[in-house]
Design a protein around this motif. Structure first.
Motif, PDB file in Angstrom:
ATOM      1  N   UNK A   1       0.829  -1.217   0.000  1.00 44.22           N
ATOM      2  CA  UNK A   1       0.000   0.000   0.000  1.00 44.22           C
ATOM      3  C   UNK A   1       0.858   1.260   0.000  1.00 44.22           C
ATOM      4  N   UNK A   2       2.138   1.131   0.348  1.00 41.27           N
ATOM      5  CA  UNK A   2       2.995   2.316   0.354  1.00 41.27           C
ATOM      6  C   UNK A   2       3.169   2.907  -1.043  1.00 41.27           C
ATOM      7  N   UNK A   3       2.976   2.094  -2.070  1.00 34.52           N
ATOM      8  CA  UNK A   3       3.131   2.606  -3.425  1.00 34.52           C
ATOM      9  C   UNK A   3       1.982   3.528  -3.840  1.00 34.52           C
ATOM     10  N   UNK A   4       0.918   3.565  -3.043  1.00 36.72           N
ATOM     11  CA  UNK A   4      -0.212   4.435  -3.348  1.00 36.72           C
ATOM     12  C   UNK A   4      -0.100   5.803  -2.688  1.00 36.72           C
ATOM     13  N   UNK A   5       0.957   6.011  -1.937  1.00 36.47           N
ATOM     14  CA  UNK A   5       1.182   7.318  -1.340  1.00 36.47           C
ATOM     15  C   UNK A   5       0.372   7.558  -0.086  1.00 36.47           C
ATOM     16  N   UNK A   6       0.249   8.872   0.286  1.00 30.90           N
ATOM     17  CA  UNK A   6      -0.454   9.258   1.510  1.00 30.90           C
ATOM     18  C   UNK A   6      -1.375  10.442   1.230  1.00 30.90           C
ATOM     19  N   UNK A   7      -2.548  10.397   1.807  1.00 27.48           N
ATOM     20  CA  UNK A   7      -3.506  11.504   1.763  1.00 27.48           C
ATOM     21  C   UNK A   7      -3.702  11.977   3.193  1.00 27.48           C
ATOM     22  N   UNK A   8      -3.356  13.258   3.448  1.00 24.33           N
ATOM     23  CA  UNK A   8      -3.376  13.781   4.808  1.00 24.33           C
ATOM     24  C   UNK A   8      -4.299  14.991   4.916  1.00 24.33           C
ATOM     25  N   UNK A   9      -4.995  15.067   6.027  1.00 29.18           N
ATOM     26  CA  UNK A   9      -5.740  16.260   6.388  1.00 29.18           C
ATOM     27  C   UNK A   9      -4.795  17.146   7.186  1.00 29.18           C
ATOM     28  N   UNK A  10      -4.590  18.382   6.715  1.00 28.55           N
ATOM     29  CA  UNK A  10      -3.593  19.252   7.337  1.00 28.55           C
ATOM     30  C   UNK A  10      -4.257  20.537   7.818  1.00 28.55           C
ATOM     31  N   UNK A  11      -3.645  21.166   8.785  1.00 31.82           N
ATOM     32  CA  UNK A  11      -4.123  22.442   9.322  1.00 31.82           C
ATOM     33  C   UNK A  11      -2.991  23.158  10.016  1.00 31.82           C
ATOM     34  N   UNK A  12      -3.119  24.513  10.080  1.00 29.48           N
ATOM     35  CA  UNK A  12      -2.032  25.280  10.664  1.00 29.48           C
ATOM     36  C   UNK A  12      -2.556  26.650  11.094  1.00 29.48           C
ATOM     37  N   UNK A  13      -1.912  27.208  12.100  1.00 29.14           N
ATOM     38  CA  UNK A  13      -2.170  28.589  12.514  1.00 29.14           C
ATOM     39  C   UNK A  13      -0.823  29.278  12.675  1.00 29.14           C
ATOM     40  N   UNK A  14      -0.712  30.486  12.093  1.00 25.74           N
ATOM     41  CA  UNK A  14       0.535  31.241  12.169  1.00 25.74           C
ATOM     42  C   UNK A  14       0.231  32.703  12.474  1.00 25.74           C
ATOM     43  N   UNK A  15       0.979  33.261  13.436  1.00 29.84           N
ATOM     44  CA  UNK A  15       0.886  34.690  13.748  1.00 29.84           C
ATOM     45  C   UNK A  15       2.126  35.381  13.200  1.00 29.84           C
ATOM     46  N   UNK A  16       1.930  36.452  12.413  1.00 28.81           N
ATOM     47  CA  UNK A  16       3.021  37.191  11.800  1.00 28.81           C
ATOM     48  C   UNK A  16       3.173  38.564  12.468  1.00 28.81           C
ATOM     49  N   UNK A  17       4.373  39.119  12.418  1.00 32.74           N
ATOM     50  CA  UNK A  17       4.589  40.457  13.005  1.00 32.74           C
ATOM     51  C   UNK A  17       4.103  41.568  12.077  1.00 32.74           C
ATOM     52  N   UNK A  18       3.955  41.260  10.790  1.00 35.74           N
ATOM     53  CA  UNK A  18       3.389  42.215   9.829  1.00 35.74           C
ATOM     54  C   UNK A  18       2.248  41.549   9.085  1.00 35.74           C
ATOM     55  N   UNK A  19       1.374  42.327   8.530  1.00 36.23           N
ATOM     56  CA  UNK A  19       0.205  41.795   7.837  1.00 36.23           C
ATOM     57  C   UNK A  19       0.611  41.012   6.593  1.00 36.23           C
TER      58      UNK A  19
END
Length: 427
Positions: free
Chosen positions: A52-70
C-alpha cells in the motif's frame, strides 16, 4: 528377505488420551503454534504494508501562524493587483486542507520491497510448518517416554512384590530354623530398595506428564496404548537425502537466498533518480485588519519532484556490499543446512538400527535371565546356592526386562525422529 515383526500391546486405561488426539490438540492450542501463527500473520501485514505504500499518503492538514506584519491570504499576482479589489490582509492566518504525496519512481525500490515482503511471508509459512513438525515430534517423544516409564513401573512393582513374597517365605523358614537371619535382612533390604525405585519411577512419570501437559496445552492424566511393531529397518541414507530439496527447512534457505538477491537489487535502486508527486488543496482564513471581517482564499498546487543523488561518498556502494555479504551468509547457511541434514539422517538411520539390535539382544537376554532366575530359585530352595545368587539373578532379570522395554520404545522414538527430519510427522 525375511522380516521379523514384534508387536507390543500395553494394558492402560481405555479412556486415556490417544497420541493422535494430543497432537491435534497441541497443534490447535499450543502456545508454540500460536506464536508461529502470530509471526505468519505479522509477515502478511508487513507485506500488505509494503504494497500500500506505493499508493502514497492523503493527509488532512491544518495550521495557525501569527506574523509580526500583515500578510495576504493568497499570493499576489498582477491580475489580482490590476482589478483594484481590496485585498484582505491579516496577522493571524489559519489554513486547512488536504495534501497528497506519492512516489512515482523509486528506482524499483518499492517493487523490490514488495517482493522481499512476499518472500518473508512464504518463509514464515514454511517456518510455521517446521514448528508444527517439531511440536508433533516432541509430543510423540514425551508420549512414548510416559508409556515406557509406566511399563517399567509395572514391571518394577511386580519385582517388588516378588521380593516381598520372598521375604515372607524366608521369614517363615527363619522361624523354623531352616534359614539364617542374615538372609531375611538381605531380602528385606532388596525389597525396600525396589520399593524406593517404584517411587522414583512414579515421580519421573509425573514430571514427564507435566511436561507433556505444558507442551500440549491441557492436563494429561492417562494415555492410551500404542501398537508398536518392531521390524528390521531397511533405510538408505542416500535415497532419503536425494529428496531433501523438497523439505521446508531447505526451502527456507532457498528463500533466504532469493530474499538476499532482492535486497541487493533494492540497494542498487538508490543509485537511480527518485521521482515524487505532491499536491495540496485547501483554504487560508484570516481577519482583515481594515474591515475586521473574516475572509478566505482557496489555494491548490501540484508538482513533481526529482532527486538524483550523484555523490554520497560511497554510502550506496557500502549498502550494496552489505547486501552481497548477507547473500554470501545465506549461501553458506544453505550449504551447512544440507550438510547437517546428511549427518542427521545418517545418525537417525543408525539409531533405528541400533535400537532394533538392542531390542533383539535384550529380548534374548531377558529370556536367558528368566531361565537363570528359575534355576537359582530351585537351587536356593534346595540349599545348593546362597541368597545372594538368587537376588542377583532376580536383579538381572528385572534389569533385562527394563532394558527390553526401553529399547522397544527407543526404536519407536528413533522412527519418529526420522519422520521429523523428513517432515512426515504432520499429515
Amino acid at each position: 528377505m525375511k522380516v521379523i515383526v514384534y508387536t507390543l500391546f500395553i494394558a492402560l486405561p481405555l479412556f486415556g488420551s490417544t497420541l493422535g488426539e494430543l497432537t491435534e490438540y497441541a497443534i490447535t492450542h499450543s502456545t508454540v503454534m500460536k506464536q508461529s501463527a502470530a509471526q505468519r500473520d505479522l509477515s502478511e501485514l508487513k507485506r500488505k504494508e509494503s504494497k500500500v505504500q506505493q499508493y502514497g499518503e492523503l493527509n488532512l492538514v491544518g495550521d495557525y501562524t501569527h506574523y509580526n506584519t500583515a500578510r495576504t491570504l493568497a499570493p499576489l499576482t498582477p491580475n489580482t493587483i490590476s482589478t483594484g479589489v481590496p485585498i484582505t490582509t491579516s496577522k493571524d492566518i489559519f489554513y486547512t486542507g488536504l495534501s497528497y504525496a506519492v512516489p512515482l519512481f523509486t528506482g524499483f525500490a518499492q517493487t523490490r520491497q514488495i517482493e522481499i515482503s512476499t518472500i518473508a511471508k512464504q518463509m514464515a509459512e514454511a517456518k510455521m510448518k517446521l514448528s508444527k513438525e517439531q511440536l508433533v515430534y516432541n509430543v510423540r517423544s514425551l508420549y512414548l517416554s510416559v508409556l515406557a516409564q509406566e511399563k517399567i513401573l509395572q514391571a518394577q512393582r511386580a519385582y517388588t512384590k516378588a521380593l516381598q513374597t520372598l521375604s515372607k517365605q524366608i521369614a517363615y523358614e527363619v522361624e523354623l530354623g531352616k534359614k539364617a537371619k542374615i538372609d531375611l535382612l538381605k531380602a528385606q533390604s532388596n525389597a525396600q530398595a525396589s520399593q524406593t525405585q517404584v517411587e522414583i519411577l512414579q515421580n519421573n512419570i509425573d514430571i514427564t506428564k507435566a511436561t507433556l501437559s505444558s507442551l500440549v496445552g491441557k492436563e494429561v492424566t492417562h494415555l492410551s496404548a500404542l501398537n508398536i511393531k518392531v521390524k528390521k529397518p531397511n533405510y538408505s541414507v542416500n535415497r532419503l537425502y536425494a529428496n531433501v530439496s523438497q523439505l521446508a527447512k531447505v526451502e527456507v534457505e532457498e528463500m533466504s537466498l532469493r530474499k538476499a538477491d532482492k535486497t541487493i537489487a533494492k540497494s542498487e535502486s538508490a543509485k537511480l533518480p527518485q521521482v515524487n508527486f505532491s499536491g495540496f488543496v485547501g483554504k487560508n482564513y484570516g481577519e482583515d485588519l481594515v474591515t475586521n471581517d473574516w475572509d478566505n482564499e482557496t489555494l491548490w498546487q501540484a508538482g513533481v519532484n526529482v532527486k538524483w543523488n550523484v555523490l554520497d561518498f560511497g554510502k550506496r556502494d557500502l549498502g550494496v556490499q552489505q547486501a552481497k555479504i548477507a547473500k554470501m551468509e545465506a549461501t553458506f547457511q544453505k550449504e551447512q543446512t544440507l550438510r547437517d541434514l546428511k549427518k542427521l539422517l545418517t545418525e537417525a538411520v543408525a539409531k533405528i538400527k541400533q535400537s532394533y539390535a538392542s531390542y533383539l539382544g535384550n529380548v534374548k537376554q531377558l529370556r536367558l535371565s528368566t531361565k537363570s532366575e528359575r534355576i537359582e530359585e530351585v537351587r536356593y530352595n534346595n540349599d545348593v546356592s546362597t541368597l545372594n545368587d538368587l537376588l542377583l539373578a532376580k536383579g538381572q532379570t528385572q534389569l533385562a526386562r527394563a532394558k527390553m522395554i526401553e529399547s522397544r520404545y527407543n526404536y519407536q522414538k528413533s522412527k519418529y525422529y526420522l519422520d521429523y527430519l523428513l517432515e512426515l510427522g504432520v499429515e
